[in-house]
Design a protein around this motif. Sequence first.
Motif, PDB file in Angstrom:
ATOM      1  N   PHE A 167       0.730  -1.173  -0.105  1.00 57.89           N
ATOM      2  CA  PHE A 167       0.050  -0.047   0.055  1.00 57.89           C
ATOM      3  C   PHE A 167       0.807   1.207   0.146  1.00 57.89           C
ATOM      4  N   ASN A 168       0.497   2.255  -0.872  1.00 58.36           N
ATOM      5  CA  ASN A 168       1.383   3.364  -0.926  1.00 58.36           C
ATOM      6  C   ASN A 168       0.452   4.621  -1.187  1.00 58.36           C
ATOM      7  N   LEU A 169       0.739   5.445  -0.251  1.00 58.33           N
ATOM      8  CA  LEU A 169      -0.125   6.649  -0.134  1.00 58.33           C
ATOM      9  C   LEU A 169      -0.038   7.594  -1.374  1.00 58.33           C
ATOM     10  N   CYS A 176       1.263  -3.064  -7.006  1.00 59.73           N
ATOM     11  CA  CYS A 176       1.974  -4.547  -7.331  1.00 59.73           C
ATOM     12  C   CYS A 176       3.440  -4.581  -6.986  1.00 59.73           C
ATOM     13  N   TYR A 177       4.264  -5.583  -7.111  1.00 56.65           N
ATOM     14  CA  TYR A 177       5.672  -5.649  -6.874  1.00 56.65           C
ATOM     15  C   TYR A 177       6.470  -4.589  -7.578  1.00 56.65           C
ATOM     16  N   SER A 178       6.060  -4.524  -8.935  1.00 50.08           N
ATOM     17  CA  SER A 178       6.805  -3.645  -9.780  1.00 50.08           C
ATOM     18  C   SER A 178       6.544  -2.185  -9.459  1.00 50.08           C
ATOM     19  N   CYS A 179       5.430  -1.748  -9.164  1.00 51.73           N
ATOM     20  CA  CYS A 179       5.033  -0.386  -8.756  1.00 51.73           C
ATOM     21  C   CYS A 179       5.480  -0.080  -7.207  1.00 51.73           C
ATOM     22  N   ARG A 180       5.750  -0.849  -6.358  1.00 49.37           N
ATOM     23  CA  ARG A 180       5.937  -0.698  -5.080  1.00 49.37           C
ATOM     24  C   ARG A 180       7.591   0.242  -5.078  1.00 49.37           C
ATOM     25  N   SER A 185       3.651   0.355   2.781  1.00 48.14           N
ATOM     26  CA  SER A 185       3.353  -0.599   3.727  1.00 48.14           C
ATOM     27  C   SER A 185       2.851  -1.851   3.254  1.00 48.14           C
ATOM     28  N   ALA A 186       2.860  -2.865   4.047  1.00 46.01           N
ATOM     29  CA  ALA A 186       2.351  -4.092   3.909  1.00 46.01           C
ATOM     30  C   ALA A 186       1.144  -4.537   4.696  1.00 46.01           C
TER      31      ALA A 186
END
Length: 250
Positions: A167-169, A176-180, A185-186
């Motif tokens: 999760f990204n504000l 997803c893993y590529s956009c993280r 946070s998880a």
Amino acid sequence: MATYRDVGIVLRTHKLGETDRIVTMLTRGRGEIRAVAKGVRRTKSKFGARLEPGMIVDLQCYEGRSLDTVTQAEIIAPYGERLTRDYSAFTAATAMLETAERLIEEREAVPQQFNLLAGGLASLAHREHDPGLVLDSYLVRAVAIAGWAPSFVDCAGCGATGPHRAFNLASGGAVCYSCRTPGSSAPHPETFLLLAALLTGDWDTADASSPGARKEASGLVAAYVQWHLERGVRSLRLVDRAPSSLERTR
């Protein structure tokens, strides 16, 4: 000066002089307005108690250069009075009213925001769900209407089909893993399910959620809202997350 009628939700009041108040309201047809309610602090005032935060009223006002003036107010829904009987519901409502004031531009009609806030206050007043869930559902829907709809299933960055674990504000929710990116946070998978339920109004799922998921979800929702408002919502710090009277009697 032009006279008008509208339905308004009282968001906030503050004193003006010895007997008057300035009342900030979210109206159905005119968005946010600020109006002077003359003499409402007198003990014999005809409509002082009708213009308290959380009340929904049928208004008659006339327009002024900077402030309108309330000439008549009739109660449609006395939610403000009912909410004071349950501290958890009262603090949730206070945070909702403050958020609504932050989101709405003056004199900009947004009927969806009016209907959402009115529905949220009704749910709190009638003890339909846990106040914390009602608050969080209101917050994610309000920012979605304002143009910052979060994604809690598919990736907010690239749209990859979810569910995802991060999760990204800044990205807008689940990623997803590529956009993280660093700082993501998880949340627990149940938390993502709860967040999605709050956004879509799936109350069966929301009501069945665990205390742990609710606590984690509320933190993410508060952070997401304040990120997009670019300032804190002071009332969120005072929200009572203890079980309400409704939950204690189940």
